[in-house]
Design an enzyme around this catalytic site. Sequence first.
Site, PDB file in Angstrom:
ATOM      1  N   LYS A 196      30.331  38.925  39.826  1.00 42.02           N
ATOM      2  CA  LYS A 196      30.605  38.990  40.923  1.00 42.02           C
ATOM      3  C   LYS A 196      29.063  38.801  42.163  1.00 42.02           C
ATOM      4  O   LYS A 196      28.081  40.149  41.980  1.00 42.02           O
ATOM      5  CB  LYS A 196      31.147  40.723  41.866  1.00 42.02           C
ATOM      6  N   LYS A 249      33.999  35.906  41.124  1.00 35.30           N
ATOM      7  CA  LYS A 249      33.967  36.445  42.696  1.00 35.30           C
ATOM      8  C   LYS A 249      32.989  36.419  43.587  1.00 35.30           C
ATOM      9  O   LYS A 249      31.729  36.425  43.685  1.00 35.30           O
ATOM     10  CB  LYS A 249      34.165  37.888  42.902  1.00 35.30           C
TER      11      LYS A 249
END
Length: 323
Positions: A196, A249
């Site tokens: 992320k 992400k």
Amino acid sequence: MFPLQRNRRLRKSSSMRALVQEHQLTPNDFIVPLFVIEGQQKKEEILSMPGYYRYSEDLIAEKVKSLWSQGLKSVLVFVKVQDSLKDNKGTEALNPKGLMQRAIQTIKNVVPEMIVMTDVALDPYSSFGHDGIVNDGKIINDTTVELLAKIACSHAHAGADVVAPSDMMDGRILSIRKSLEALNFNDTAIMSYSAKYASSFYGPFRDALDSSPGFGDKKTYQMDFGNRREAITETRRDIEEGADIVMVKPGMAYLDIIRDLRETIDAPIAAYQVSGEYAMLKAAAEKGWLDHDAVMMEQLIAFKRAGAQMIATYFAEDAVKLL
Ligand code: PBG
């Protein structure tokens, strides 16, 4: 060699193109993010996410039934917490009667087969808007990790099928896995936000949950977007620590990372097409500059082609209508 090979032979009709198509989308590919708020009969549109809503608990029940009837089989639950319940200890996150815990039960009651994934994170509960306990302007890793493990167990207890830690603290997967096992939640899966990045594409989401960091940014825990190999290290480590599904992400700007992971690890990979990606296409389509449906489908297929097995996306409902 031409003319022995003419690549256009296999493109000459739509049936021929369908025959040789390498990647397809199905409703099974999608994870639907849900934003839950307190109250009754409330459906609020998120300003920077046109066509996307926050729902009160009663309306979440209806929403989930409708998703299920469209063939969508998993949801990822986020809650918007009242300011008065926020602190620097995540107290409300552990409330067995808190909004998240109630939402999990509600969804499981109305559609027991729906896969309920939950966001395990402190930011919606934090008076600082950070994903960890703050001390002296710093995010404290190990204290946060202990708390996250408790939060994950509280979600499992409420009935979550998958807990999804989105915080990027070190060691949180192992701690969550051990705690789940200790309480006999052997079947609760962990979907780790393993790669992320500290991204500006999360802006609209932070509007949706009113969870923007009160000071600084998230760069001491989320990844530097200049880095590629580090994503493999992060993800391998999470799998060793007990993650069942790993995630990249944001989505679109990170397809290279999805491909790297697909070639180096065997666990299922989720892509998260985040709020800013949704907002960009909605805005361009509203202006008449892009064909919404066509661009949406092109992007969603790109995640599959890059190597993702599932896609968390605010477009899930729009997309299944076209399948
Ligand atoms: C926070 C969290 C964020 C998102 C999911 N979980 C925001 C952040 O890290 O600041 C972003 C999702 C999106 O933008 O759609 N734990």
